[in-house]
Design an enzyme around this catalytic site. Structure first.
Site, mmCIF file in Angstrom:
data_model
loop_
_atom_site.group_PDB
_atom_site.id
_atom_site.type_symbol
_atom_site.label_atom_id
_atom_site.label_comp_id
_atom_site.label_asym_id
_atom_site.label_seq_id
_atom_site.Cartn_x
_atom_site.Cartn_y
_atom_site.Cartn_z
ATOM 1 N N SER A 63 8.492 -117.880 -33.490
ATOM 2 C CA SER A 63 7.946 -118.654 -32.371
ATOM 3 C C SER A 63 6.557 -118.207 -31.937
ATOM 4 O O SER A 63 5.873 -118.946 -31.243
ATOM 5 C CB SER A 63 8.896 -118.601 -31.172
ATOM 6 N N HIS B 266 6.855 -114.205 -25.719
ATOM 7 C CA HIS B 266 6.041 -115.414 -25.617
ATOM 8 C C HIS B 266 4.803 -115.160 -24.770
ATOM 9 O O HIS B 266 4.709 -114.154 -24.078
ATOM 10 C CB HIS B 266 6.848 -116.575 -25.035
ATOM 11 N N ASP C 190 8.815 -122.880 -22.149
ATOM 12 C CA ASP C 190 10.128 -122.232 -22.232
ATOM 13 C C ASP C 190 11.122 -122.636 -21.155
ATOM 14 O O ASP C 190 12.151 -121.970 -20.999
ATOM 15 C CB ASP C 190 9.949 -120.707 -22.161
#
EC number: 3.4.21.89
Length: 166
Positions: free
Chosen positions: A44, A83, A108
């Site tokens: 990701s 992230h 998210d």
């Protein structure tokens, strides 16, 4: 092999484990984290980080900025998520963060807990990424995902300790 050599090997092994533990605890205290190192488990965050990269974390920053790469944990989920901060809001009491993986199409929100629109920096954040080593953590992924690799590695370690001459 006599008893003295066996005791020497045992003490050396104990020294190695104690040294590794002390290094881990020192890193934990300096970084202000229970786990100052994490392994990237998904794609990701590509191209910034690849699966298997080891990340070094820091938790002594007062506030996060947009663009910072953070590691956070969601209540009820055991795996930390790496992230980038997409948006931040703050007041005197708290800082709220919205994150997104570089390789993901959307933010998210769907990963957060029910009725949670932002991450609370104090409660949800594990740390900020300050450095990394590429692909070195891939061994941990192989061990956790491949049962045969795990047992083969343990078998090799056992055999090497049995047949070592020192």
């Amino acid at each position: 092999m006599n008893i003295r050599q066996q005791l020497t090997q045992l003490l050396t092994l104990g020294y190695v484990f104690a040294s590794a533990f002390m290094l881990w605890k020192t890193l934990s205290v300096v970084a202000n984290l229970h786990s100052p190192i994490v392994v990237v488990l998904s794609g990701s965050m590509e191209p910034a980080f690849q699966r298997g990269d080891i990340l070094f974390l820091w938790n002594r920053d007062e506030k996060q900025k947009v663009g910072d790469i953070v590691v956070y944990e969601i209540e009820g989920k055991t795996i930390p998520i790496v992230h980038r901060v997409l948006r931040e809001h703050h007041n005197l009491e708290k800082q709220l963060l919205l994150t997104k993986g570089d390789n993901n199409a959307v933010d998210d929100l769907s990963l957060y807990a029910k009725k949670q629109s932002y991450l609370n920096r104090k409660n949800d954040l594990v740390g900020t990424v300050k450095g990394y080593l590429p692909f070195i953590g891939y061994v941990t992924i192989l061990i956790s995902e491949n049962q045969y690799f795990k047992f083969g590695l343990l078998g090799l370690l056992g055999l090497s300790s049995l047949f070592s001459n020192e």
